[in-house]
Design an enzyme around this catalytic site. Sequence first.
Site, PDB file in Angstrom:
ATOM      1  CG  ASP A  41      -1.777   1.138   6.955  1.00 12.04           C
ATOM      2  OD1 ASP A  41      -1.789   0.795   8.144  1.00 12.04           O
ATOM      3  OD2 ASP A  41      -2.586   1.941   6.470  1.00 12.04           O
ATOM      4  CG  ASN A 101      -0.866   3.625   4.047  1.00 15.54           C
ATOM      5  OD1 ASN A 101      -1.782   3.911   4.810  1.00 15.54           O
ATOM      6  ND2 ASN A 101      -1.028   2.792   3.034  1.00 15.54           N
ATOM      7  CG  ASP A 157      -2.146   0.878   1.030  1.00 17.74           C
ATOM      8  OD1 ASP A 157      -2.224   1.579   0.000  1.00 17.74           O
ATOM      9  OD2 ASP A 157      -3.013   0.883   1.914  1.00 17.74           O
ATOM     10  CD  GLU A 178      -4.376  -4.393   5.791  1.00 18.26           C
ATOM     11  OE1 GLU A 178      -4.690  -5.120   6.754  1.00 18.26           O
ATOM     12  OE2 GLU A 178      -5.109  -3.477   5.369  1.00 18.26           O
TER      13      GLU A 178
END
Length: 368
Positions: A253, A238, A233, A255
């Site tokens: 972030d 972020n 991302d 993930e």
Amino acid sequence: MATAPRPRTTTRDPEELGRRLAVWLDGRLPGAVITGVRVPGSNGMSSETLLFDIEHPDTPLRSCALRLAADPHAYTVFPTYDMPRQHRVMDLVARHTDVPVPRVQWLEEDPAPLGAPFFVMARAEGRVPPDVMPYTYEGNWLHAATDAERAVLQEESLAVLARLHEQFPAKEAEFLLPPGTGSPLRRHVDAQRAYYAWVVRDLAPSPLLERAFDRLEELWPADEGEPVLTWGDARIGNIVYEPDGFRPVAVLDWEMAGYAPREVDLGWTVYLHRFFQDLTVGFGQPGLPDFLRREDLERRYAELTGHTPRDMEFHTLYAALRHGIVMLRIAYRQAYFGEVEIPAAAEDVDGLILHHAALAAMVQGTYW
């Protein structure tokens, strides 16, 4: 969505989470007191974040952020949330690079304490470019900055991406390779196809997203390039920047981290800015047309790494397609919470994708 009140993302009560967190922490750090429990204004659309402080003479962290797997009762954006995987990625990035990633501390894989697995990390103080309303709109700190200040932020943010790709030993990222056969890029795309199939399961499919997958095959790179650790991302929303400056202090972030060609990240960086810029122009504001331009990012990335980005038409389309799948899932979640209605006609489903016009232009080859 970026142009509407923030969609509901959870059924959880932050105060109740704070009470349960205090019970859990007492087992790790007896006598510790949790204070200042709150949800950040920029909490994401997927996993949840809880901010708090710890009062204890022997605490390894005082200012904390907790990353909690998505609420299973809130129509999750992704089918699975692998918190140990995220924790491992952040720990490895901290060990192998100088990318400013928050220090991870505790990992709890048992869902019993808070209802889902979570981990605790150091909290970074600073400011984040907003998503709602987007930083491309008037009325926020980044839009109000000077061109020179935004140029610093652009340079420093791209340098973070370049250092991640250059410094992290690629072999250490192989555990992120999705199951299946074929190259890392092929597996990455196949995983997105599986994700799309999950999103539209028992619901109307999106003709536009399916055309985009077909167009990817037509544009498939002759030379995919060597895989690296991809942030996933990779966008400025972020990153936490200095409280009064424009340099990164924390990259968040992870993930969506993966093992893929570096252009997967670069395409995402390019397109996610264009997503916000296009929305802003569509609502009658100029936005930030000279910021994070594709040609500038490609040129500077090549200067920083010695690797000239290639097949960027493929990779920006892939980014817009991936984002389209997420947007469709979020629209279905809004319908689940009664915030929007699903069109009765299957051919109107594409309209749920906020950037459907841009994605259609990319499929047609007329966007850039």
